[in-house]
Every structure is written in structure tokens, then in C-alpha cells.
Scaffold this active site. Structure first.
Site, mmCIF file in Angstrom:
data_model
loop_
_atom_site.group_PDB
_atom_site.id
_atom_site.type_symbol
_atom_site.label_atom_id
_atom_site.label_comp_id
_atom_site.label_asym_id
_atom_site.label_seq_id
_atom_site.Cartn_x
_atom_site.Cartn_y
_atom_site.Cartn_z
ATOM 1 N N GLU A 29 0.832 -1.210 0.000
ATOM 2 C CA GLU A 29 0.000 0.000 0.000
ATOM 3 C C GLU A 29 0.869 1.264 0.000
ATOM 4 O O GLU A 29 0.479 2.292 -0.559
ATOM 5 C CB GLU A 29 -0.933 0.001 1.222
ATOM 6 C CG GLU A 29 -2.073 -1.014 1.125
ATOM 7 C CD GLU A 29 -3.111 -0.613 0.081
ATOM 8 O OE1 GLU A 29 -2.766 -0.593 -1.124
ATOM 9 O OE2 GLU A 29 -4.256 -0.340 0.463
ATOM 10 N N THR A 40 -5.212 7.299 -4.665
ATOM 11 C CA THR A 40 -5.224 7.557 -3.224
ATOM 12 C C THR A 40 -4.227 8.662 -2.875
ATOM 13 O O THR A 40 -4.527 9.552 -2.070
ATOM 14 C CB THR A 40 -4.886 6.268 -2.456
ATOM 15 O OG1 THR A 40 -5.813 5.266 -2.869
ATOM 16 C CG2 THR A 40 -4.984 6.456 -0.964
HETATM 17 N N1 LIG Z 1 -1.484 -5.081 -8.287
HETATM 18 C C1 LIG Z 1 -1.934 -3.820 -8.296
HETATM 19 N N2 LIG Z 1 -3.270 -3.592 -8.225
HETATM 20 C C2 LIG Z 1 -3.756 -2.319 -8.257
HETATM 21 N N3 LIG Z 1 -2.983 -1.217 -8.324
HETATM 22 C C3 LIG Z 1 -1.648 -1.391 -8.375
HETATM 23 C C4 LIG Z 1 -1.075 -2.702 -8.361
HETATM 24 N N4 LIG Z 1 0.276 -2.556 -8.425
HETATM 25 C C5 LIG Z 1 0.538 -1.237 -8.481
HETATM 26 N N5 LIG Z 1 -0.611 -0.523 -8.459
HETATM 27 C C6 LIG Z 1 -0.711 0.960 -8.506
HETATM 28 O O1 LIG Z 1 -1.398 1.435 -7.343
HETATM 29 C C7 LIG Z 1 -2.187 2.585 -7.671
HETATM 30 C C8 LIG Z 1 -3.642 2.320 -7.274
HETATM 31 O O2 LIG Z 1 -3.764 2.279 -5.896
HETATM 32 P P1 LIG Z 1 -4.774 3.251 -5.158
HETATM 33 O O3 LIG Z 1 -4.605 4.630 -5.696
HETATM 34 O O4 LIG Z 1 -4.618 3.031 -3.695
HETATM 35 O O5 LIG Z 1 -6.200 2.731 -5.676
HETATM 36 P P2 LIG Z 1 -7.199 1.619 -5.119
HETATM 37 O O6 LIG Z 1 -8.178 2.397 -4.295
HETATM 38 O O7 LIG Z 1 -7.873 1.065 -6.329
HETATM 39 O O8 LIG Z 1 -6.407 0.630 -4.368
HETATM 40 C C9 LIG Z 1 -2.094 2.782 -9.170
HETATM 41 O O9 LIG Z 1 -1.102 3.775 -9.400
HETATM 42 C C10 LIG Z 1 -1.585 1.444 -9.681
HETATM 43 O O10 LIG Z 1 -0.814 1.542 -10.855
HETATM 44 N N1 LIG Z 2 -8.546 5.069 3.931
HETATM 45 C C1 LIG Z 2 -7.394 5.683 3.311
HETATM 46 C C2 LIG Z 2 -6.852 4.875 2.189
HETATM 47 C C3 LIG Z 2 -7.846 4.674 1.081
HETATM 48 O O1 LIG Z 2 -7.314 3.840 0.102
HETATM 49 P P1 LIG Z 2 -8.196 3.385 -1.178
HETATM 50 O O2 LIG Z 2 -7.227 2.539 -1.919
HETATM 51 O O3 LIG Z 2 -9.382 2.614 -0.635
HETATM 52 O O4 LIG Z 2 -8.618 4.620 -1.877
HETATM 53 C C4 LIG Z 2 -7.748 7.073 2.848
HETATM 54 O O5 LIG Z 2 -8.953 7.373 2.831
HETATM 55 O O6 LIG Z 2 -6.841 7.814 2.482
#
Ligand SMILES: Nc1ncnc2c1ncn2[C@@H]1O[C@H](COP(=O)(O)OP(=O)(O)O)[C@@H](O)[C@H]1O
Ligand SMILES: N[C@@H](CCOP(=O)(O)O)C(=O)O
Length: 276
Positions: free
Chosen positions: A96, A149
């Protein structure tokens, strides 16, 4: 996700379907989380990972967490379960950190434990599983736009006025109490976000309309799922959850934005292994 043991030590990502994501281990959350677990073992084996994505990244419903948690859960099973759930959460948090810049457990903890989880503390990590009321359903609308995020964290203020914090502590305590006592009215009264929602909702087209129609349709409460763009509602019973899903759909039909609606009872079991 499919994970196989290999004679060659280390982690490799051999296949990704469904979404465009990097196969390089250090650029994929699954690879980073898996490497963190391996660093803590003396395993003579390595592991290859196939990722089959069904959710767009940047969803707010934990697309990245699903990969990070799945990788560490699967490898732990193949190693004969040397690690408990809290340790697996710690490993998955490293994934994460790659996705959002913060090693948070908000999604990997519930993915691994199942149900509602409270992350009481990070130093040391203290994850508390919370009771799930038996008639509780979640309805989530996922407009198909990407909100990372990391970006939706950057719009947040670093300081909170004490008055707002007090209101929010009341809501949090009310929610936890409502979940344990299965008091749906109390859950409903407590589902208000004074701090984050007013800032982040500006990044989500149609948020206010979705919230309005969702509450009118009978949801207990509605808010931003994760960091958005998905919007969740909690409902009492399946019929209510379906009505709420229809109400959410009308808004994005009018906006002309592609969207998915997910309706589910709260999954209290967390990740499960399927042997092929
Ligand atoms: N296995 C994976 N699955 C999803 N996102 C990934 C993965 N590996 C890397 N990423 C990167 O993580 C980011 C998405 O994560 P995030 O913004 O937290 O969204 P989500 O809420 O969908 O988890 C994107 O930049 C994506 O390219
Ligand atoms: N709860 C945290 C992280 C949220 O992550 P997401 O992948 O569910 O968007 C926040 O609100 O920042």
C-alpha cells in the site's frame, strides 16, 4: 490471483490480466508485499504470481489492497502458515505504501481479517476486528474514473479544529457501539464524516446527488469509499441495498459516466483460498 512455488528463490509476476499494471516486482503492490514477507523467512523456495484484476486501480474499493493482501495470504498458506494475520497486514502495508505513499492498513486489514476492522494503532500495529450486524449490506457505486489515493490524500488538511474532531470522535464511538449492539438507528446516526468528505467529495462527479438519492432510497448512511471515486452506502437488508443501488445508477446514467454497482452482504471471512 494464482500463486505457485518455484525452485528459483525470489518473487516473479508472470501474468497480469484485466488491467494494465507493471509486472516488475518492485513496481507492483503484490510484488512489494510478497518481497516483504520473503525477507522475514528462510524459505528455500521462491514464488510466481499471476494477477487477474477485476477492479480498476484508483477505485477506492481497495484494488491495490486486494493484490497486496492476496499475495501475502497465498504465500503464507504455501509456506505452512508461519505468520498470523497481523503480521500479514504489516507485510501487505508495504504494498500500500507503493500505491499511495502511505503504509496504511485501512484496506489490507479488513481484506485479511474480514468484516469491519479498527486500526487502533500503528506503533505497534493493533488491528481490532469488529462485530458485523447480521442484516447489514453494502452497496457501492464505482464511477469508472481513476482517483489515486495519493492525490486524494494531498487535498486533506493537516490540522483539524477541535470542535470538528469532537463531533467525529462521537460519530466513531457511536458507529463502533452500533456495530456491536446491532443497533441500525445508531449506525445510521453515526455515519457522518465532518472532516474528510467535504474536501474529497469535490473530486467525485455527482457525489452530492448520489448521497441525496441514496438516503431518500432508505440507506442507513452514505459516504466516500476509501479515498474515492467509489461511493458506499450501508443498508439494512438486501431489498433496501438493491433499491439504493438503483438510485445510485440513475445519477450516473444522467451524467453519462460508466459505472459499476456492487451489492454485498458484509464478508466476515476475508480472503479465501481455492485449490485448483
Ligand atoms: N497489483 C496492483 N493492483 C492495483 N494497483 C496497483 C497494483 N500494483 C501497483 N498498483 C498501482 O497502485 C495505484 C492504485 O492504488 P490506489 O490509488 O490506492 O487505488 P485503489 O483504491 O484502487 O487501491 C495505481 O497507481 C496502480 O498503478
Ligand atoms: N482510507 C485511506 C486509504 C484509502 O485507500 P483506497 O485505496 O481505498 O482509496 C484514505 O482514505 O486515504
Amino acid at each position: 490471483m494464482i500463486i505457485r512455488t518455484t525452485q528459483k528463490k525470489g518473487i516473479s509476476i508472470t501474468k497480469i490480466t484485466g488491467q494494465e499494471l507493471p509486472k516488475e516486482v518492485e513496481k507492483n503492490v503484490a510484488g512489494v508485499a510478497a518481497m516483504e514477507l520473503l525477507k522475514n523467512t528462510t524459505s528455500a523456495y521462491g514464488f510466481e504470481i499471476e494477477i487477474h484484476k477485476k477492479i480498476k486501480p484508483g477505485s477506492g474499493i481497495g484494488s491495490s489492497a486486494a493484490s497486496a493482501a492476496g499475495a501475502v495470504y497465498g504465500i503464507n498458506e504455501l509456506l505452512g502458515k508461519p505468520f498470523g494475520l497481523t503480521k500479514l497486514v504489516e507485510f501487505a502495508m508495504k504494498g500500500e505504501a507503493l500505491a499511495s505513499g502511505a503504509a496504511h492498513a485501512d484496506n489490507v486489514a479488513p481484506a485479511l481479517f474480514g468484516g469491519f476492522t479498527l486500526v487502533r494503532s500503528y506503533h505497534p500495529l493493533d488491528v481490532i476486528p469488529i462485530n458485523t450486524p447480521s442484516e447489514l449490506y453494502a452497496t457501492v457505486v464505482h464511477p469508472q474514473i481513476e482517483v489515486k489515493t495519493a492525490d486524494s490524500r494531498s487535498v486533506l488538511k493537516q490540522n483539524i479544529p477541535l470542535k470538528k474532531a469532537i463531533v467525529q470522535w462521537g460519530n466513531l464511538a457511536g458507529l463502533i457501539s452500533g456495530l456491536y449492539t446491532e443497533d441500525y438507528d445508531l449506525i445510521s446516526r453515526s455515519l457522518h464524516d465532518e472532516i474528510v468528505e467535504p474536501l474529497r467529495s469535490l473530486l467525485i462527479p455527482g457525489f452530492n446527488q448520489v448521497k441525496e438519492v441514496t438516503i431518500k432510497a432508505g440507506a442507513l448512511g452514505c459516504g466516500i469509499s476509501g479515498s474515492g471515486p467509489s461511493i458506499f452506502a450501508l443498508c439494512k437488508g438486501l431489498n433496501s441495498a438493491k433499491k439504493v443501488g438503483e438510485a445510485m445508477s440513475t445519477i450516473y446514467e444522467n451524467y453519462g459516466v460508466d459505472y459499476d454497482v456492487h451489492i454485498s452482504k458484509i464478508n466476515t471471512k476475508g480472503i479465501k483460498q481455492i485449490n485448483n
